[in-house]
Design a protein around this motif. Sequence first.
Motif, mmCIF file in Angstrom:
data_model
loop_
_atom_site.group_PDB
_atom_site.id
_atom_site.type_symbol
_atom_site.label_atom_id
_atom_site.label_comp_id
_atom_site.label_asym_id
_atom_site.label_seq_id
_atom_site.Cartn_x
_atom_site.Cartn_y
_atom_site.Cartn_z
ATOM 1 N N TYR A 1 0.958 -1.288 -0.069
ATOM 2 C CA TYR A 1 0.041 -0.178 -0.035
ATOM 3 C C TYR A 1 0.962 1.431 0.070
ATOM 4 O O TYR A 1 2.094 1.170 0.233
ATOM 5 C CB TYR A 1 -0.996 -0.312 1.138
ATOM 6 N N ARG B 1 -6.040 -2.257 0.207
ATOM 7 C CA ARG B 1 -5.564 -2.757 1.383
ATOM 8 C C ARG B 1 -5.954 -4.197 1.792
ATOM 9 O O ARG B 1 -5.888 -4.657 2.912
ATOM 10 C CB ARG B 1 -5.939 -2.083 2.746
ATOM 11 N N LYS C 1 -3.689 -4.423 8.225
ATOM 12 C CA LYS C 1 -4.802 -5.198 7.629
ATOM 13 C C LYS C 1 -6.177 -5.394 8.389
ATOM 14 O O LYS C 1 -7.088 -5.469 7.886
ATOM 15 C CB LYS C 1 -4.526 -6.802 7.667
#
Length: 283
Positions: A52, A108, A117
């Motif tokens: 990310y 994500r 996460k």
Amino acid sequence: MRHLFGATAALCLSAPAFAQSAPPAATLPSPEELASRDTVTLAVGGAAVPDYEGSDDYRLIPAAAIRGKVSGISFITRGTYLYVDVLPTGAKMDFDVGPIVGARFSSRRHIKDDIVKLLPNRKTTFEAGGFAGVSFHGLTNPYDTLGLRLDVLHGLGSDRNWTNFSPNVEFSTPLSRATYVSASVGAEWAANKYADYYFTISPADSLRTGGVLPPFNAGGGLKNWKLGLLLNQSLGGNLLHGFSLFGAGQYSRLLGDFRRSPIVSQRGSAGQWLGAAGLAYTW
């Protein structure tokens, strides 16, 4: 993902040409002839990108890009964005203006960090806008290009209707009839809504992580600067036709609240690397 694919976006898709170190000029098409030709280049390969924006974990993904010019209209993909230049190419100087459309896939969903996460997933954001710039040709040899460009992109989601600005400078030149190189420098100004959507940690988000990530309210501003380098090597000795190999890399660094966000300062890295390599074919 526009920045995650930044290295892949360049690939071998700037206009290839010949350098002064190539065979005698009489055997080469002139810059004017090259500017008037129709051409298409398709590239496929793989890229290493952060999980990310701000992550220090990387993953491998497939990548593809296309560039071309048909009847004076140029087009190129930069990552997941399509640029169309509606003005014809000039010999010594030309203006570059046109629309941009694409999508940002920073969801994500595919990340290694067990804490990040836990945060809510993000939706795919479609963006549209435009670019304007100017290109100068023949500065160090008859076939090089120095381009200055400003991109403006607007998010189309009801909660993602931000507007971001990206100035870019690119210099490209052939080193021989078979070798081409391009270097770029750029930056991005991101809106408050963009910073909030991707980098803010709300109190509820903090609770999701068991307090590991503290609440953080991210504001917009200068998001990053970046440097890129591309090398394209023709396999048949002619950059204007046939197969070629490409390699590209980019380094960018997050700034301001984007760097200070806990998903970057505690779980990731402000320095972001990108790499891509593969095979291309030019018609």
